[in-house]
Design a protein around this motif. Structure first.
Motif, PDB file in Angstrom:
ATOM      1  N   ASN A 109      33.243  49.696  43.697  1.00 25.24           N
ATOM      2  CA  ASN A 109      33.651  50.057  45.114  1.00 25.24           C
ATOM      3  C   ASN A 109      34.616  49.695  46.628  1.00 25.24           C
ATOM      4  O   ASN A 109      34.907  50.684  47.273  1.00 25.24           O
ATOM      5  CB  ASN A 109      32.309  50.713  46.461  1.00 25.24           C
ATOM      6  CG  ASN A 109      31.615  52.174  45.233  1.00 25.24           C
ATOM      7  OD1 ASN A 109      31.778  52.903  44.931  1.00 25.24           O
ATOM      8  ND2 ASN A 109      30.183  51.335  44.992  1.00 25.24           N
ATOM      9  N   PHE A 110      34.200  48.367  46.019  1.00 25.23           N
ATOM     10  CA  PHE A 110      35.514  47.392  47.292  1.00 25.23           C
ATOM     11  C   PHE A 110      35.758  46.731  46.537  1.00 25.23           C
ATOM     12  O   PHE A 110      35.806  45.977  45.351  1.00 25.23           O
ATOM     13  CB  PHE A 110      34.996  47.591  48.298  1.00 25.23           C
ATOM     14  CG  PHE A 110      33.499  46.439  48.326  1.00 25.23           C
ATOM     15  CD1 PHE A 110      33.874  44.143  48.892  1.00 25.23           C
ATOM     16  CD2 PHE A 110      32.409  46.443  47.709  1.00 25.23           C
ATOM     17  CE1 PHE A 110      32.703  44.370  48.049  1.00 25.23           C
ATOM     18  CE2 PHE A 110      31.327  46.161  48.033  1.00 25.23           C
ATOM     19  CZ  PHE A 110      32.024  44.720  47.473  1.00 25.23           C
ATOM     20  N   SER A 111      37.148  45.571  46.533  1.00 24.56           N
ATOM     21  CA  SER A 111      37.292  44.844  46.063  1.00 24.56           C
ATOM     22  C   SER A 111      36.792  43.337  45.943  1.00 24.56           C
ATOM     23  O   SER A 111      36.477  42.625  47.022  1.00 24.56           O
ATOM     24  CB  SER A 111      39.084  44.735  46.155  1.00 24.56           C
ATOM     25  OG  SER A 111      39.808  43.239  45.668  1.00 24.56           O
ATOM     26  N   GLY A 112      36.463  43.052  45.123  1.00 26.47           N
ATOM     27  CA  GLY A 112      35.499  41.825  45.819  1.00 26.47           C
ATOM     28  C   GLY A 112      34.016  41.885  45.036  1.00 26.47           C
ATOM     29  O   GLY A 112      33.646  42.466  43.603  1.00 26.47           O
ATOM     30  N   PHE A 113      32.743  41.386  45.153  1.00 29.13           N
ATOM     31  CA  PHE A 113      31.676  41.332  44.726  1.00 29.13           C
ATOM     32  C   PHE A 113      30.574  41.377  45.393  1.00 29.13           C
ATOM     33  O   PHE A 113      30.341  41.301  46.789  1.00 29.13           O
ATOM     34  CB  PHE A 113      31.844  39.164  44.171  1.00 29.13           C
ATOM     35  CG  PHE A 113      32.420  39.399  43.311  1.00 29.13           C
ATOM     36  CD1 PHE A 113      33.009  39.829  41.874  1.00 29.13           C
ATOM     37  CD2 PHE A 113      34.003  38.624  43.019  1.00 29.13           C
ATOM     38  CE1 PHE A 113      33.417  38.992  41.381  1.00 29.13           C
ATOM     39  CE2 PHE A 113      35.131  38.241  42.335  1.00 29.13           C
ATOM     40  CZ  PHE A 113      34.651  39.005  41.852  1.00 29.13           C
ATOM     41  N   MET A 114      29.563  41.587  44.610  1.00 33.44           N
ATOM     42  CA  MET A 114      28.510  41.786  45.781  1.00 33.44           C
ATOM     43  C   MET A 114      26.814  40.977  44.470  1.00 33.44           C
ATOM     44  O   MET A 114      26.781  40.933  43.181  1.00 33.44           O
ATOM     45  CB  MET A 114      27.877  42.945  45.835  1.00 33.44           C
ATOM     46  CG  MET A 114      26.551  42.986  46.263  1.00 33.44           C
ATOM     47  SD  MET A 114      26.569  44.733  47.461  1.00 33.44           S
ATOM     48  CE  MET A 114      24.795  44.583  47.586  1.00 33.44           C
ATOM     49  N   PRO A 128      28.464  31.290  41.169  1.00 37.00           N
ATOM     50  CA  PRO A 128      26.763  30.941  40.426  1.00 37.00           C
ATOM     51  C   PRO A 128      26.287  33.000  40.122  1.00 37.00           C
ATOM     52  O   PRO A 128      27.071  33.941  40.412  1.00 37.00           O
ATOM     53  CB  PRO A 128      25.853  30.878  41.465  1.00 37.00           C
ATOM     54  CG  PRO A 128      26.207  31.477  42.779  1.00 37.00           C
ATOM     55  CD  PRO A 128      27.989  31.696  42.917  1.00 37.00           C
ATOM     56  N   GLU A 129      25.195  31.991  39.349  1.00 36.25           N
ATOM     57  CA  GLU A 129      24.160  33.512  38.967  1.00 36.25           C
ATOM     58  C   GLU A 129      23.977  34.395  40.002  1.00 36.25           C
ATOM     59  O   GLU A 129      24.182  34.312  40.788  1.00 36.25           O
ATOM     60  CB  GLU A 129      23.649  33.405  37.326  1.00 36.25           C
ATOM     61  CG  GLU A 129      22.681  34.045  36.684  1.00 36.25           C
ATOM     62  CD  GLU A 129      21.287  33.418  36.325  1.00 36.25           C
ATOM     63  OE1 GLU A 129      21.102  34.303  35.704  1.00 36.25           O
ATOM     64  OE2 GLU A 129      21.394  32.392  36.114  1.00 36.25           O
ATOM     65  N   GLY A 130      24.298  35.425  39.691  1.00 34.45           N
ATOM     66  CA  GLY A 130      23.900  37.027  39.963  1.00 34.45           C
ATOM     67  C   GLY A 130      24.851  37.787  41.011  1.00 34.45           C
ATOM     68  O   GLY A 130      24.635  38.734  41.468  1.00 34.45           O
ATOM     69  N   PHE A 131      26.194  37.805  40.904  1.00 37.66           N
ATOM     70  CA  PHE A 131      26.938  37.699  41.863  1.00 37.66           C
ATOM     71  C   PHE A 131      27.625  39.325  40.542  1.00 37.66           C
ATOM     72  O   PHE A 131      27.584  38.424  39.697  1.00 37.66           O
ATOM     73  CB  PHE A 131      27.665  37.397  42.200  1.00 37.66           C
ATOM     74  CG  PHE A 131      27.809  36.357  43.296  1.00 37.66           C
ATOM     75  CD1 PHE A 131      28.064  37.267  44.571  1.00 37.66           C
ATOM     76  CD2 PHE A 131      27.412  35.541  43.586  1.00 37.66           C
ATOM     77  CE1 PHE A 131      27.506  36.440  45.406  1.00 37.66           C
ATOM     78  CE2 PHE A 131      26.823  34.875  44.705  1.00 37.66           C
ATOM     79  CZ  PHE A 131      27.348  35.799  45.846  1.00 37.66           C
ATOM     80  N   ALA A 132      27.930  40.396  40.959  1.00 44.89           N
ATOM     81  CA  ALA A 132      28.684  41.040  39.961  1.00 44.89           C
ATOM     82  C   ALA A 132      29.752  41.773  40.408  1.00 44.89           C
ATOM     83  O   ALA A 132      30.152  41.674  42.244  1.00 44.89           O
ATOM     84  CB  ALA A 132      27.236  42.449  40.002  1.00 44.89           C
ATOM     85  N   ALA A 133      31.271  42.322  39.836  1.00 42.94           N
ATOM     86  CA  ALA A 133      31.748  43.251  40.384  1.00 42.94           C
ATOM     87  C   ALA A 133      31.439  44.956  40.526  1.00 42.94           C
ATOM     88  O   ALA A 133      30.923  44.959  40.882  1.00 42.94           O
ATOM     89  CB  ALA A 133      33.208  42.748  39.423  1.00 42.94           C
ATOM     90  N   GLY A 192      22.126  40.549  48.349  1.00 43.39           N
ATOM     91  CA  GLY A 192      22.833  41.454  49.646  1.00 43.39           C
ATOM     92  C   GLY A 192      24.652  41.273  49.917  1.00 43.39           C
ATOM     93  O   GLY A 192      25.029  41.724  50.632  1.00 43.39           O
ATOM     94  N   THR A 193      24.861  39.620  49.615  1.00 45.31           N
ATOM     95  CA  THR A 193      25.489  39.052  49.901  1.00 45.31           C
ATOM     96  C   THR A 193      27.029  39.727  48.903  1.00 45.31           C
ATOM     97  O   THR A 193      26.581  40.038  48.038  1.00 45.31           O
ATOM     98  CB  THR A 193      25.370  37.553  49.317  1.00 45.31           C
ATOM     99  OG1 THR A 193      24.740  36.724  50.320  1.00 45.31           O
ATOM    100  CG2 THR A 193      27.054  36.571  50.024  1.00 45.31           C
TER     101      THR A 193
END
Length: 322
Positions: free
Chosen positions: A60-65, A52-57, A70-71
C-alpha cells in the motif's frame, strides 16, 4: 487511491517532503517477510536496504513494515538535483515546527552526501521514534524514514542501533528504475525522473506566462499493481478527483468508459472552475489481474483547451509492461 500526493522540481520537492516527513504513521498489511540482513527492495523502488528478519514489502505504500512490531520504513525518490533543497527542509528547527519533537541532526557510518535526523512524532496510537536519512547517489536523491513505536524500543525488543545499521546500508540500484508502463507520446511534457513508489511525475516546459510554478500544467502516472481489483472505477475515480480538488468533488465531471492497450477503464474530465481550480483529466485503467493504472493531467484555464487533447493523446499511447 489516497496516496496521491521548482518549476516542477520546487512544486514536487517542497510540499511532498513536508508531507512525507510529518504525515501520520502508516499502518498497512504486509507481504512475505525478508530473511535476516537480506538486501530488499520495495516494488518499483530503486532503494536497496539490508533488512533484518521480520520486515515485509508493503502493498500500500513504497516501503516496508515489520510484521509483528509495527515499524514502518517509507521511501521517497526524486532527481539528484533536489538534494540541497530537501536538506534544508530537514533542519531540526524546521522539523520541530512541523510536529517532529526533539529533532536532532546525527551522523552515520556511510560515505557520500547525506543528512541524518532523529526525532519523535506523536500519534493517536502512541509516540513514534523517527530515523530519517536523506542521501544522494546519482541519479537519485532518496529519503528513507523509519518510524518505530517508542513502546517497542522501551520494551527492549528493538534498539536505535538496529535502525541506524539499516540506514547505513541504504543504496541505489539503478537497474530497478524501469517504469511499469510505456508512453509512445508525451507531447509538451518532459519526464522529470521523479517518482514516489510507482507514481511518476512529468513537468510542463517553463513558460513566462505562468511564473508561479504552482500554476503550471502537470502530468502524473501511477501504477498500483498490488492492490485489489477496483469494483467501481467511476466511483473510485470521482473520489480521486475530489482528493485532487482539496476534498470536494468538482461540480462537473464528464465520465465515459474507455479501453486502452486492452485494459478497461474510465475517462473523467473536470473543466477549470470559476474560482480558479485547474481543469483535471483522469483515466483509471483496471490491471489485467489486479490493481490499476492512473493517468492524471492538471492544467489552469489558460492552458485547458490546448492541453485536454494532449492529455487524451498521451493516454492513448499508454501501455503496461506486464
Amino acid at each position: 487511491m489516497r496516496d496521491w500526493t521548482r518549476g516542477a522540481m520546487q512544486r514536487l520537492v517542497s510540499p511532498v517532503v513536508s508531507l512525507f516527513v510529518t504525515s501520520a504513521i502508516l499502518l498497512c498489511t504486509a507481504g512475505a517477510s525478508t530473511s535476516a540482513a537480506d538486501p530488499a527492495q520495495a516494488p518499483g523502488s530503486r532503494v536497496v536496504l539490508d533488512l533484518p528478519e521480520g520486515f515485509a514489502a508493503s502493498p500500500n505504500f513504497s516501503g516496508f513494515m515489520h510484521v509483528s512490531n509495527g515499524t514502518t520504513i517509507v521511501l521517497l525518490e526524486v532527481p539528484a538535483a533536489a538534494f540541497r533543497e530537501m536538506a534544508l527542509g530537514l533542519e531540526p528547527e524546521l522539523l520541530s515546527k512541523k510536529g517532529i519533537q526533539n529533532a536532532k541532526a546525527g551522523t552515520l557510518n556511510r560515505q557520500g552526501e547525506y543528512r541524518y535526523v532523529t526525532g519523535e512524532q506523536p500519534s493517536s496510537v502512541g509516540p513514534y521514534a523517527k530515523h530519517i536519512l536523506l542521501f544522494q547517489q546519482d541519479p537519485v536523491t532518496a529519503l528513507v524514514s523509519i518510524n518505530v513505536p517508542k513502546a517497542v524500543i522501551e520494551s527492549g525488543s528493538a534498539d536505535h542501533q538496529t535502525f541506524e545499521r539499516i540506514l547505513e546500508s541504504a543504496r541505489i540500484d539503478s537497474n530497478a528504475s524501469e517504469k511499469p508502463f510505456t508512453l509512445g507520446y508525451i507531447g509538451p511534457f518532459r519526464d522529470t525522473g521523479s517518482f514516489i513508489g510507482q507514481s511518476h511525475f512529468y513537468a510542463y516546459g517553463d513558460d513566462p506566462a505562468t511564473p508561479d510554478p504552482n500554476q503550471r500544467p502537470t502530468l502524473t502516472i501511477a501504477a498500483s499493481l498490488d492492490s485489489p481489483r477496483i469494483e467501481n472505477l467511476d466511483a473510485t475515480g470521482r473520489d480521486g478527483l475530489a482528493a485532487l480538488a482539496g476534498g470536494k468533488a468538482p461540480e462537473t465531471i464528464e465520465s465515459l468508459p474507455i479501453e486502452i492497450a486492452g485494459l478497461e477503464g474510465v475517462e473523467q474530465v473536470a473543466p477549470p472552475s470559476e474560482n480558479g481550480r485547474p481543469g483535471l483529466y483522469q483515466v483509471i485503467l483496471q490491471g489485467k489481474d489486479n490493481g490499476y493504472y492512473r493517468i492524471v493531467g492538471s492544467a489552469p484555464a489558460i492552458y485547458w483547451s490546448a492541453l485536454l487533447p494532449e492529455f487524451r493523446k498521451i493516454s492513448a499511447s499508454f501501455a503496461p509492461r506486464r
